[in-house]
Design an enzyme around this catalytic site. Structure first.
Site, PDB file in Angstrom:
ATOM      1  N   ARG A 174      73.258 -15.752  -0.422  1.00 35.74           N
ATOM      2  CA  ARG A 174      71.893 -15.323  -0.735  1.00 35.74           C
ATOM      3  C   ARG A 174      71.721 -14.909  -2.184  1.00 35.74           C
ATOM      4  O   ARG A 174      70.620 -14.975  -2.721  1.00 35.74           O
ATOM      5  CB  ARG A 174      71.493 -14.109   0.097  1.00 35.74           C
ATOM      6  CG  ARG A 174      71.723 -14.158   1.533  1.00 35.74           C
ATOM      7  CD  ARG A 174      71.456 -12.797   2.113  1.00 35.74           C
ATOM      8  NE  ARG A 174      70.225 -12.228   1.611  1.00 35.74           N
ATOM      9  CZ  ARG A 174      69.040 -12.466   2.107  1.00 35.74           C
ATOM     10  NH1 ARG A 174      68.896 -13.243   3.145  1.00 35.74           N
ATOM     11  NH2 ARG A 174      67.972 -11.917   1.576  1.00 35.74           N
TER      12      ARG A 174
ATOM     13  N   VAL B  94      70.766   1.103   5.871  1.00 37.16           N
ATOM     14  CA  VAL B  94      70.410   0.054   4.914  1.00 37.16           C
ATOM     15  C   VAL B  94      70.076  -1.265   5.620  1.00 37.16           C
ATOM     16  O   VAL B  94      69.109  -1.940   5.274  1.00 37.16           O
ATOM     17  CB  VAL B  94      71.535  -0.132   3.870  1.00 37.16           C
ATOM     18  CG1 VAL B  94      71.188  -1.248   2.892  1.00 37.16           C
ATOM     19  CG2 VAL B  94      71.781   1.172   3.118  1.00 37.16           C
TER      20      VAL B  94
ATOM     21  N   ASN C  95      80.006  -7.942  -6.460  1.00 34.98           N
ATOM     22  CA  ASN C  95      78.568  -7.723  -6.553  1.00 34.98           C
ATOM     23  C   ASN C  95      78.098  -7.426  -7.977  1.00 34.98           C
ATOM     24  O   ASN C  95      76.913  -7.206  -8.199  1.00 34.98           O
ATOM     25  CB  ASN C  95      78.135  -6.624  -5.573  1.00 34.98           C
ATOM     26  CG  ASN C  95      78.265  -7.118  -4.135  1.00 34.98           C
ATOM     27  OD1 ASN C  95      78.416  -8.322  -3.907  1.00 34.98           O
ATOM     28  ND2 ASN C  95      78.233  -6.208  -3.180  1.00 34.98           N
TER      29      ASN C  95
ATOM     30  N   ASP D 173      70.501 -13.141   7.803  1.00 34.29           N
ATOM     31  CA  ASP D 173      71.896 -13.505   8.028  1.00 34.29           C
ATOM     32  C   ASP D 173      72.510 -12.573   9.055  1.00 34.29           C
ATOM     33  O   ASP D 173      71.791 -11.850   9.759  1.00 34.29           O
ATOM     34  CB  ASP D 173      72.692 -13.568   6.716  1.00 34.29           C
ATOM     35  CG  ASP D 173      72.747 -12.218   6.015  1.00 34.29           C
ATOM     36  OD1 ASP D 173      72.363 -11.209   6.630  1.00 34.29           O
ATOM     37  OD2 ASP D 173      73.180 -12.176   4.857  1.00 34.29           O
TER      38      ASP D 173
HETATM   39  N1  EPU Z   1      65.085  -5.376   1.429  1.00 35.61           N
HETATM   40  C1  EPU Z   1      63.772  -5.577   1.821  1.00 35.61           C
HETATM   41  N2  EPU Z   1      62.947  -6.276   0.973  1.00 35.61           N
HETATM   42  C2  EPU Z   1      63.369  -6.777  -0.217  1.00 35.61           C
HETATM   43  C3  EPU Z   1      64.715  -6.549  -0.608  1.00 35.61           C
HETATM   44  C4  EPU Z   1      65.555  -5.855   0.236  1.00 35.61           C
HETATM   45  O1  EPU Z   1      63.362  -5.141   2.891  1.00 35.61           O
HETATM   46  O2  EPU Z   1      62.561  -7.401  -0.932  1.00 35.61           O
HETATM   47  C5  EPU Z   1      65.998  -4.655   2.350  1.00 35.61           C
HETATM   48  C6  EPU Z   1      67.115  -5.584   2.853  1.00 35.61           C
HETATM   49  O3  EPU Z   1      66.675  -6.360   3.943  1.00 35.61           O
HETATM   50  C7  EPU Z   1      68.191  -4.598   3.239  1.00 35.61           C
HETATM   51  C8  EPU Z   1      67.988  -3.472   2.210  1.00 35.61           C
HETATM   52  O4  EPU Z   1      66.680  -3.648   1.655  1.00 35.61           O
HETATM   53  O5  EPU Z   1      67.970  -4.119   4.517  1.00 35.61           O
HETATM   54  C9  EPU Z   1      69.012  -3.470   1.094  1.00 35.61           C
HETATM   55  O6  EPU Z   1      68.947  -4.692   0.421  1.00 35.61           O
HETATM   56  P1  EPU Z   1      69.321  -4.850  -1.110  1.00 35.61           P
HETATM   57  O7  EPU Z   1      68.263  -5.689  -1.739  1.00 35.61           O
HETATM   58  O8  EPU Z   1      69.602  -3.520  -1.707  1.00 35.61           O
HETATM   59  O9  EPU Z   1      70.663  -5.653  -1.014  1.00 35.61           O
HETATM   60  P2  EPU Z   1      71.050  -7.037  -1.688  1.00 35.61           P
HETATM   61  O10 EPU Z   1      70.769  -7.020  -3.138  1.00 35.61           O
HETATM   62  O11 EPU Z   1      70.519  -8.166  -0.876  1.00 35.61           O
HETATM   63  C10 EPU Z   1      73.455  -6.229  -2.336  1.00 35.61           C
HETATM   64  C11 EPU Z   1      74.864  -6.650  -2.061  1.00 35.61           C
HETATM   65  C12 EPU Z   1      75.205  -6.390  -0.605  1.00 35.61           C
HETATM   66  C13 EPU Z   1      75.031  -4.901  -0.337  1.00 35.61           C
HETATM   67  C14 EPU Z   1      73.600  -4.460  -0.709  1.00 35.61           C
HETATM   68  C15 EPU Z   1      73.384  -2.976  -0.567  1.00 35.61           C
HETATM   69  C16 EPU Z   1      75.194  -8.465  -3.590  1.00 35.61           C
HETATM   70  C17 EPU Z   1      75.438  -9.902  -3.817  1.00 35.61           C
HETATM   71  N3  EPU Z   1      75.009  -8.068  -2.342  1.00 35.61           N
HETATM   72  O12 EPU Z   1      72.624  -7.012  -1.480  1.00 35.61           O
HETATM   73  O13 EPU Z   1      76.591  -6.711  -0.482  1.00 35.61           O
HETATM   74  O14 EPU Z   1      75.221  -4.652   1.032  1.00 35.61           O
HETATM   75  O15 EPU Z   1      73.322  -4.825  -2.077  1.00 35.61           O
HETATM   76  O16 EPU Z   1      74.258  -2.262  -1.381  1.00 35.61           O
HETATM   77  O17 EPU Z   1      75.189  -7.671  -4.533  1.00 35.61           O
HETATM   78  C18 EPU Z   1      78.572  -7.457   0.562  1.00 35.61           C
HETATM   79  O18 EPU Z   1      79.109  -7.428  -0.556  1.00 35.61           O
HETATM   80  O19 EPU Z   1      79.243  -7.613   1.617  1.00 35.61           O
HETATM   81  C19 EPU Z   1      77.114  -7.286   0.659  1.00 35.61           C
HETATM   82  C20 EPU Z   1      76.409  -7.591   1.746  1.00 35.61           C
END
Ligand code: EPU
Length: 424
Positions: free
Chosen positions: A92, A327, A23, A116
């Site tokens: 994503r 989360v 990540n 997803d």
């Molecule tokens: N969210 C919203 N609106 C937005 C953005 C996010 O509602 O505009 C919500 C999401 O739906 C979710 C929560 O906020 O319920 C957290 O989302 P976040 O944006 O923090 O996560 P992400 O950037 O999409 C990254 C990691 C994930 C990890 C999360 C939380 C990467 C590529 N992915 O996702 O990693 O779970 O942060 O720490 O960095 C994994 O590695 O298995 C994985 C899923």
């Protein structure tokens, strides 16, 4: 389809070296788009998602070559600012190209990712923040078209949740925007701090990364990146649970114990002995863990991506644990598979009530996503008999040499290949 077969019952012993963080490296790959030239990333894990991000970059016009743990990315002067649906669907994180491509090209076309297996995962915060910086978006036939007619300019962006991806998209857009951008309620994850370090080495002017307020003063020029990726705290945490669930003794090296503080504290609370060094820690698992309650939260809270692994571990605890997932709204889909192995778990809205059982029994199970796939393998280490995990491409997305590393620790594990495909 490949499958992983594990026969449980062996306490794991030995040392496992941790690779670079998935990540973090995915965002570093995207950051290279910010300037033309030859970028070098080291400590890059040989995982499927890195290869997928290379395909995204190739599509945009870059040339990527990964040898051992070193990734070279050549970024040309002219880019094709697009991320197509098949790649966004598979990963994503592809949508993070929005920020740098808007900054560099003034326009971007990306397929809008749907939900997803772990949740709806909207990107409203990404888009709202970029709009505040001068971008305009239109959604048509599932494709988001973004333009920044007057260029991107600094803005005060306030998030209602510290989204990792939204913070990164704004950060990546702001480093080359006109003026100062402030992000309030920013994510504080170590991988994001590593991204800010990489960007500052490239010549960006970012302060406050790792706190809730990040300030970015835009610069007109950047140099190509040369950066070593921060260790993967999720890989480290997964092998820590492997040691714990097998009542073994495992040393996890090339990691940052401080980045796994909450997860290690919960392992200790459950009866594990944990010894910490500068860049290693050791976990000795109890015969049977004590029940503990866990609530997932953004960093520095308990990581949601360690939730399935901990539920697998607590499924054999003495007592009842409650895990609250704060989360994601749909992270419990794997629990049916654990139940097939004999776990006694019920879910209600965002809570899983894990009533510890004395034994699990191996059976065929399907990995629904990266972390749940790892969790099912961990359960297999403890289960009586043989477990066969299918859909292991999910595990390949985030774990380099997963089977080999567990085998080196003494697990009775093998990968049954359906073809000669070798990801390493
Ligand atoms: N969210 C919203 N609106 C937005 C953005 C996010 O509602 O505009 C919500 C999401 O739906 C979710 C929560 O906020 O319920 C957290 O989302 P976040 O944006 O923090 O996560 P992400 O950037 O999409 C990254 C990691 C994930 C990890 C999360 C939380 C990467 C590529 N992915 O996702 O990693 O779970 O942060 O720490 O960095 C994994 O590695 O298995 C994985 C899923």
């Amino acid at each position: 389809m490949d499958e992983i077969r594990i026969t449980g019952g062996r306490p794991l012993r030995g040392e496992v070296a941790i690779g670079g963080a998935k990540n973090a490296v995915l965002k570093h790959q995207v950051a290279t788009l910010l300037t033309a030239g030859r970028h070098t990333l080291s400590n890059v894990p040989g995982i499927l998602d890195v290869a997928l991000m290379c395909r995204v970059l190739d599509y945009i016009g870059a040339e990527c070559s990964l040898r051992d743990d070193r990734l070279i990315v050549e970024i040309p002067d002219e880019l094709n600012p697009e991320a197509p649906l098949d790649l966004v669907r598979q990963m994503r994180a592809s949508i993070l190209v929005m920020g740098p491509l808007l900054a560099r090209c003034g326009r971007v076309r990306v397929a809008l990712p749907g939900g997803d297996e772990i949740g709806a995962r909207p990107i409203t915060m990404h888009l709202d923040g970029l709009r505040q910086m001068g971008a305009e978006f239109e959604l048509s036939h599932g494709i988001l078209e973004g333009v920044a007619p007057g260029g991107l300019r600094g803005a005060d962006v306030v998030f209602d949740f510290p989204s990792v991806g939204a913070t990164e998209n704004i950060l990546l857009a702001a480093v080359r925007a006109e003026g100062v951008t402030t992000i309030e309620n920013a994510a504080r994850e170590p991988e994001l701090v590593d991204l800010a370090m990489l960007l500052n080495h490239m010549g960006a002017n970012i302060t406050g990364a790792g706190t809730s307020t990040i300030s970015i003063t835009g610069v007109s020029e950047l140099q190509p990146a040369n950066h070593k990726v921060v260790p993967d705290r999720l890989e480290a945490g997964t092998y820590a649970v492997a040691g714990a669930i097998s009542s073994g003794h495992v040393r996890i090296s090339h990691c940052v114990p401080e980045h796994s503080r909450m997860e290690l504290a919960k392992l200790e609370e459950s009866g594990c002995e944990v010894v910490r060094g500068d860049d290693w820690f050791e976990v000795t698992g109890p015969e049977r863990p004590k029940a503990v309650n866990i609530a997932t939260l953004p960093f520095p809270g308990f990581h949601t991506d360690m939730h399935p692994q901990m539920v697998a571990y607590l499924s054999i605890a003495d007592g009842t644990s409650v895990l609250t997932e704060n989360v994601y709204e749909a992270r419990f889909r794997y629990i049916g598979e654990l139940t097939r192995m004999g776990a006694d778990i019920s879910t209600d809205w965002q809570h899983a009530v894990v009533r510890g059982v004395e034994r699990l029994s191996g059976c065929p199970v399907e990995a629904p996503d990266i972390r749940a796939g790892a969790a099912l393998a961990l359960a297999g280490l403890r289960a009586e008999g043989t477990s066969a995990i299918s859909e292991v491409h999910h595990i390949d997305r985030g774990y380099h040499r997963f089977v080999e590393k567990l085998e080196a620790l003494g697990a009775d594990i093998e990968r049954k290949r359906s073809s000669n495909r070798d990801l390493s």
